[in-house]
Motif scaffolding. Structure first.
Motif, short mmCIF file in Angstrom:
data_model
loop_
_atom_site.label_atom_id
_atom_site.label_comp_id
_atom_site.label_asym_id
_atom_site.label_seq_id
_atom_site.Cartn_x
_atom_site.Cartn_y
_atom_site.Cartn_z
N SER A 1 -0.58 4.25 -0.89
CA SER A 1 -1.57 5.30 -1.08
C SER A 1 -1.20 6.57 -0.33
O SER A 1 -1.69 7.65 -0.65
CB SER A 1 -2.95 4.80 -0.65
N ALA A 2 -0.32 6.48 0.66
CA ALA A 2 0.11 7.67 1.38
C ALA A 2 0.79 8.66 0.44
O ALA A 2 0.66 9.87 0.59
CB ALA A 2 1.06 7.30 2.52
N GLY B 1 0.19 8.47 -2.83
CA GLY B 1 -0.72 8.61 -3.97
C GLY B 1 -0.54 7.56 -5.04
O GLY B 1 -1.10 7.67 -6.12
N ALA B 2 0.22 6.50 -4.76
CA ALA B 2 0.49 5.48 -5.77
C ALA B 2 -0.48 4.32 -5.70
O ALA B 2 -0.48 3.46 -6.57
CB ALA B 2 1.93 4.98 -5.63
N GLY B 3 -1.29 4.22 -4.66
CA GLY B 3 -2.27 3.14 -4.56
C GLY B 3 -1.66 1.84 -4.06
O GLY B 3 -0.66 1.83 -3.35
N THR B 4 -2.26 0.73 -4.47
CA THR B 4 -1.80 -0.59 -4.00
C THR B 4 -0.96 -1.27 -5.07
O THR B 4 -1.06 -0.95 -6.26
CB THR B 4 -3.01 -1.49 -3.64
N TYR C 1 6.97 9.53 3.43
CA TYR C 1 5.74 8.76 3.38
C TYR C 1 5.99 7.33 3.86
O TYR C 1 7.04 6.75 3.58
CB TYR C 1 5.18 8.71 1.95
N ASP D 1 0.85 -1.19 0.00
CA ASP D 1 0.00 0.00 0.00
C ASP D 1 0.88 1.24 0.00
O ASP D 1 1.59 1.52 0.97
CB ASP D 1 -0.92 0.01 1.22
#
Length: 174
Positions: free
Chosen positions: A65-66, A68-71, A98, A63
């Protein structure tokens, strides 16, 4: 007796201090942290993560997502007990640190690692070119006139020194 006990106490303290100093370096791989490579990246760059926490044939769900890259998925790598995954940092990512997370498929173990996003990329290694500008002398610079003048000065000094030594050996005096 006292000297021996002091020596043993000092040795034990030194070994304990050395053990504490190296514990973080080895402790993180033993508990299975998430290694982020490169640890510092510019927006739009690719990041590889790996962990040994999931054991043999381990897979994990990553993950990012912190940032902004998603899973993303971590699959068994080429090394034993190693799971690897890859993601791309979005070009819109803001500078900062991040937390990247991975959760093992078996056992649900959670491991984390830090990713630093910067606006400037790490500098590539620069190889020196040309002569060193020290102000005095130098190693065969680009100016052939200066090089020729230096060689001529050395030749005159060598000839003068030989002439003086020859006169002295003959007994003519200096």
């Amino acid at each position: 007796m006292r000297r021996t006990s002091r020596l043993l106490t000092g040795t034990a303290l030194a070994v304990a201090a050395a053990g504490l100093a190296t514990a973080p370096a080895y402790g993180s791989s033993a508990t299975g942290s998430l290694e982020v490579s490169p640890s510092s990246v510019v927006p739009g760059g690719h990041v590889t993560v790996s962990t040994t926490a999931c054991g043999e044939d381990g897979t994990a769900a990553g993950d990012a997502s912190a940032v902004g890259a998603g899973t993303f998925t971590l699959a068994p790598g080429t090394h034993e007990k190693d799971a690897k995954g890859r993601f791309r940092v979005p070009p819109s990512a803001q500078p900062g640190t991040y937390e990247i997370v991975a959760v093992c498929a078996e056992g649900g173990r959670r491991v984390t690692g830090d990713l630093v996003v910067t606006l400037t990329s790490p500098r590539q290694q620069v190889h020196p070119r040309g002569s060193v500008k020290t102000g005095v002398g130098g190693g065969l610079g680009r100016d052939p006139v200066q090089t020729a003048a230096g060689v001529a000065a050395l030749a005159v000094a060598a000839a003068g020194g030989t002439w003086l030594l020859h006169r002295r050996a003959r007994g003519d005096g200096i």
